[in-house]
Design a protein around this motif. Structure first.
Motif, PDB file in Angstrom:
ATOM      1  N   LEU A  81       0.886  -1.169   0.000  1.00 12.52           N
ATOM      2  CA  LEU A  81       0.000   0.000   0.000  1.00 12.52           C
ATOM      3  C   LEU A  81       0.916   1.208   0.000  1.00 12.52           C
ATOM      4  CD1 LEU A  81      -2.709  -1.074   2.584  1.00 12.52           C
ATOM      5  CD2 LEU A  81      -2.830  -1.156   0.091  1.00 12.52           C
ATOM      6  N   ARG A  82       0.624   2.150  -0.884  1.00 12.95           N
ATOM      7  CA  ARG A  82       1.517   3.293  -1.048  1.00 12.95           C
ATOM      8  C   ARG A  82       0.795   4.603  -0.800  1.00 12.95           C
ATOM      9  NH1 ARG A  82       3.196  -0.613  -4.665  1.00 12.95           N
ATOM     10  NH2 ARG A  82       5.429  -0.950  -4.723  1.00 12.95           N
TER      11      ARG A  82
ATOM     12  N   GLN B  16       5.358   5.958  -1.880  1.00 13.09           N
ATOM     13  CA  GLN B  16       6.158   5.280  -0.859  1.00 13.09           C
ATOM     14  C   GLN B  16       5.308   4.230  -0.148  1.00 13.09           C
ATOM     15  OE1 GLN B  16       9.525   5.864  -0.315  1.00 13.09           O
ATOM     16  NE2 GLN B  16       9.248   7.077  -2.158  1.00 13.09           N
ATOM     17  N   MET B  17       5.863   3.035   0.026  1.00 12.07           N
ATOM     18  CA  MET B  17       5.123   1.980   0.712  1.00 12.07           C
ATOM     19  C   MET B  17       5.001   2.316   2.194  1.00 12.07           C
ATOM     20  SD  MET B  17       5.905  -2.081   0.947  1.00 12.07           S
ATOM     21  CE  MET B  17       6.702  -2.275   2.524  1.00 12.07           C
TER      22      MET B  17
ATOM     23  N   LEU C 264      12.043  -4.756   0.412  1.00  5.71           N
ATOM     24  CA  LEU C 264      12.152  -4.387  -0.988  1.00  5.71           C
ATOM     25  C   LEU C 264      10.956  -4.985  -1.720  1.00  5.71           C
ATOM     26  CD1 LEU C 264      14.247  -2.919  -2.744  1.00  5.71           C
ATOM     27  CD2 LEU C 264      15.231  -5.149  -3.253  1.00  5.71           C
ATOM     28  N   VAL C 265      10.270  -4.168  -2.515  1.00  2.00           N
ATOM     29  CA  VAL C 265       9.100  -4.643  -3.253  1.00  2.00           C
ATOM     30  C   VAL C 265       9.457  -4.690  -4.728  1.00  2.00           C
ATOM     31  CG1 VAL C 265       6.663  -4.259  -3.714  1.00  2.00           C
ATOM     32  CG2 VAL C 265       7.658  -3.450  -1.573  1.00  2.00           C
ATOM     33  N   LEU C 266       9.296  -5.847  -5.324  1.00  2.00           N
ATOM     34  CA  LEU C 266       9.639  -6.017  -6.730  1.00  2.00           C
ATOM     35  C   LEU C 266       8.414  -6.458  -7.514  1.00  2.00           C
ATOM     36  CD1 LEU C 266      12.848  -8.143  -6.099  1.00  2.00           C
ATOM     37  CD2 LEU C 266      12.765  -5.732  -6.666  1.00  2.00           C
ATOM     38  N   PRO C 267       8.157  -5.842  -8.669  1.00  2.62           N
ATOM     39  CA  PRO C 267       7.057  -6.338  -9.493  1.00  2.62           C
ATOM     40  C   PRO C 267       7.412  -7.721 -10.031  1.00  2.62           C
ATOM     41  CG  PRO C 267       8.241  -4.565 -10.622  1.00  2.62           C
ATOM     42  CD  PRO C 267       8.844  -4.703  -9.248  1.00  2.62           C
TER      43      PRO C 267
END
Length: 145
Positions: free
Chosen positions: A68-69, A74-75, A122-125
């Motif tokens: 959620l950003r 920003q997350m 770390l969020v990666l698609p």
């Protein structure tokens, strides 16, 4: 003509998958089944929609699903496990109107992977196309060389 809906048309978002429009019964039990536990609801958007999720999903160790950003991208949190995007009626949840289905399908379309680096997340698609697998060929046996 306002009547309570018996079934809701909502978006269901599972970890690693694209959102799916599903019909579920408009009752607590169906919502709990859809997310796998007691439900929590969050209202992070200006639209009349809610995110319904497993309240203790993180404690239960459910896989992280989507970030959620804030307005700046920003997350600030991540939803664990399956969750639903539902519309808000006057007193309870409602079906998502078609334009909201489209908007939130796009917002949550890309599955995300979460990588813990020290105390950062770390969020990666997740890419749409699985990497092409090379055809598996048996390495030649020693006596065939």
């Amino acid at each position: 003509m306002r009547m309570a809906e018996n079934t809701l048309s909502v978006l269901k978002i599972a970890p690693g998958q694209h959102p799916q429009q599903v019909e579920i019964d408009n009752d607590l039990k169906a919502l709990q089944q859809a997310v796998g536990g007691s439900i929590g609801a969050s209202y992070p958007f200006a639209d009349p929609v809610a995110i319904v999720y497993a309240d203790d999903g993180k404690l239960m160790g459910l896989p992280l699903n989507r970030a959620l950003r804030d307005e700046d991208g920003q997350m600030y949190d991540a939803v664990a496990g399956d969750f639903l995007v539902v519309g808000l009626g006057e007193e309870d949840f409602a079906s998502l109107p078609p334009e909201m289905v489209q908007k939130y399908e796009q917002l949550f379309h890309q599955p995300e992977a979460f990588l813990k680096l020290g105390n950062r997340l770390l969020v990666l698609p997740v890419p749409d196309e699985p990497p092409a697998e090379k055809p598996r060929t048996k390495p030649p046996a020693e006596h065939d060389r």
